[in-house]
Design a protein around this motif. Structure first.
Motif, short mmCIF file in Angstrom:
data_model
loop_
_atom_site.label_atom_id
_atom_site.label_comp_id
_atom_site.label_asym_id
_atom_site.label_seq_id
_atom_site.Cartn_x
_atom_site.Cartn_y
_atom_site.Cartn_z
N LYS A 174 78.88 -1.49 39.83
CA LYS A 174 78.47 -0.15 40.31
C LYS A 174 77.83 0.66 39.18
O LYS A 174 76.85 1.37 39.40
N GLU A 175 78.39 0.56 37.99
CA GLU A 175 77.82 1.25 36.84
C GLU A 175 76.41 0.73 36.54
O GLU A 175 75.47 1.50 36.32
N PHE A 176 76.26 -0.60 36.55
CA PHE A 176 74.95 -1.21 36.34
C PHE A 176 73.97 -0.74 37.41
O PHE A 176 72.84 -0.38 37.10
N ALA A 183 57.31 1.28 42.59
CA ALA A 183 57.95 0.04 43.04
C ALA A 183 58.95 0.35 44.17
O ALA A 183 58.97 -0.35 45.18
N LEU A 184 59.74 1.39 43.99
CA LEU A 184 60.69 1.78 45.04
C LEU A 184 59.96 2.14 46.33
O LEU A 184 60.40 1.78 47.42
N GLU A 185 58.85 2.83 46.21
CA GLU A 185 58.07 3.20 47.40
C GLU A 185 57.56 1.96 48.12
O GLU A 185 57.59 1.89 49.35
N ASN A 186 57.10 0.96 47.36
CA ASN A 186 56.64 -0.28 47.98
C ASN A 186 57.79 -1.00 48.68
O ASN A 186 57.61 -1.53 49.78
N PHE A 187 58.97 -1.02 48.06
CA PHE A 187 60.13 -1.65 48.69
C PHE A 187 60.47 -0.92 49.99
O PHE A 187 60.80 -1.56 50.99
N ARG A 188 60.38 0.41 49.98
CA ARG A 188 60.67 1.19 51.18
C ARG A 188 59.72 0.83 52.31
O ARG A 188 60.10 0.78 53.48
N LYS A 189 58.48 0.53 51.95
CA LYS A 189 57.47 0.17 52.94
C LYS A 189 57.54 -1.31 53.34
O LYS A 189 56.75 -1.76 54.16
N GLY A 190 58.47 -2.06 52.73
CA GLY A 190 58.60 -3.48 53.06
C GLY A 190 57.67 -4.37 52.27
O GLY A 190 57.50 -5.54 52.60
N LYS A 191 57.05 -3.83 51.23
CA LYS A 191 56.14 -4.61 50.39
C LYS A 191 56.89 -5.11 49.16
O LYS A 191 57.38 -4.32 48.37
N LEU A 192 56.96 -6.42 49.02
CA LEU A 192 57.59 -7.02 47.85
C LEU A 192 56.50 -7.63 46.98
O LEU A 192 56.32 -8.85 46.93
N GLU A 193 55.76 -6.77 46.32
CA GLU A 193 54.65 -7.20 45.47
C GLU A 193 55.18 -7.90 44.22
O GLU A 193 56.20 -7.49 43.66
N ASP A 194 54.47 -8.93 43.77
CA ASP A 194 54.90 -9.68 42.59
C ASP A 194 55.06 -8.78 41.37
O ASP A 194 56.01 -8.93 40.61
N ALA A 195 54.15 -7.84 41.19
CA ALA A 195 54.22 -6.94 40.03
C ALA A 195 55.48 -6.07 40.08
O ALA A 195 56.14 -5.86 39.05
N ASP A 196 55.82 -5.58 41.25
CA ASP A 196 57.02 -4.75 41.40
C ASP A 196 58.29 -5.57 41.18
O ASP A 196 59.24 -5.11 40.56
N LEU A 197 58.30 -6.80 41.68
CA LEU A 197 59.46 -7.66 41.48
C LEU A 197 59.63 -8.02 40.01
O LEU A 197 60.75 -8.09 39.50
N LYS A 198 58.52 -8.21 39.32
CA LYS A 198 58.57 -8.51 37.88
C LYS A 198 59.14 -7.32 37.12
O LYS A 198 59.97 -7.48 36.21
N VAL A 199 58.72 -6.11 37.48
CA VAL A 199 59.25 -4.89 36.87
C VAL A 199 60.76 -4.83 37.09
O VAL A 199 61.53 -4.56 36.17
N LEU A 200 61.18 -5.09 38.31
CA LEU A 200 62.60 -5.05 38.66
C LEU A 200 63.39 -6.09 37.87
O LEU A 200 64.44 -5.78 37.31
N GLU A 201 62.88 -7.29 37.79
CA GLU A 201 63.56 -8.36 37.05
C GLU A 201 63.64 -8.04 35.56
O GLU A 201 64.68 -8.24 34.93
N THR A 202 62.56 -7.54 35.00
CA THR A 202 62.54 -7.20 33.58
C THR A 202 63.52 -6.07 33.28
O THR A 202 64.30 -6.15 32.33
N LEU A 203 63.50 -5.04 34.09
CA LEU A 203 64.41 -3.91 33.91
C LEU A 203 65.86 -4.37 34.03
O LEU A 203 66.71 -4.00 33.21
N ALA A 204 66.16 -5.19 35.01
CA ALA A 204 67.52 -5.69 35.19
C ALA A 204 67.95 -6.55 34.00
O ALA A 204 69.09 -6.44 33.53
N GLY A 205 67.03 -7.35 33.49
CA GLY A 205 67.34 -8.17 32.31
C GLY A 205 67.67 -7.31 31.10
O GLY A 205 68.62 -7.60 30.36
N GLU A 206 66.89 -6.26 30.90
CA GLU A 206 67.12 -5.36 29.77
C GLU A 206 68.47 -4.65 29.90
O GLU A 206 69.22 -4.54 28.95
N LEU A 207 68.75 -4.15 31.10
CA LEU A 207 69.99 -3.41 31.31
C LEU A 207 71.23 -4.31 31.27
O LEU A 207 72.27 -3.90 30.80
N SER A 208 71.09 -5.52 31.77
CA SER A 208 72.26 -6.41 31.86
C SER A 208 72.74 -6.87 30.50
O SER A 208 73.90 -7.27 30.38
#
Length: 85
Positions: free
Chosen positions: A38-40, A55-80
């Motif tokens: 939950k903290e993460f 990226a969040l706006e694209n997810f809300r619209k149902g768009k899972l663009e490769d660039a947005d997913l890469k941003v999400l994965e990179t951010l999660a990797g950094e935070l984890s």
């Protein structure tokens, strides 16, 4: 299961659910101890709100663009890295 829990009377917006479920299904939360999920998640959502609203706006619209997913994965990797078991 931790990623699916939501506070009562405070539902998580769908775009944020998409982000955290995507990370969970890809195994990108495996280094985060269960008691810290939950903290993460809160730190991830704050970072997405501040730096990656598009990226969040694209997810809300149902768009899972490769660039947005890469941003999400990179951010999660950094935070984890701060949550290693």
């Amino acid at each position: 299961m931790e990623i699916l829990k939501q506070p009562q009377y405070s539902p998580v917006p769908v775009e944020k659910q998409v982000a955290i479920i995507y990370l969970g299904t890809k195994g990108l939360l495996r280094n985060v101890p269960i008691n810290k999920v939950k903290e993460f998640e809160e730190n991830l959502m704050n970072a997405l709100d501040q730096k990656h609203k598009d990226a969040l706006e694209n997810f809300r619209k149902g768009k899972l663009e490769d660039a947005d997913l890469k941003v999400l994965e990179t951010l999660a990797g950094e935070l984890s890295t701060g949550y290693k078991k």
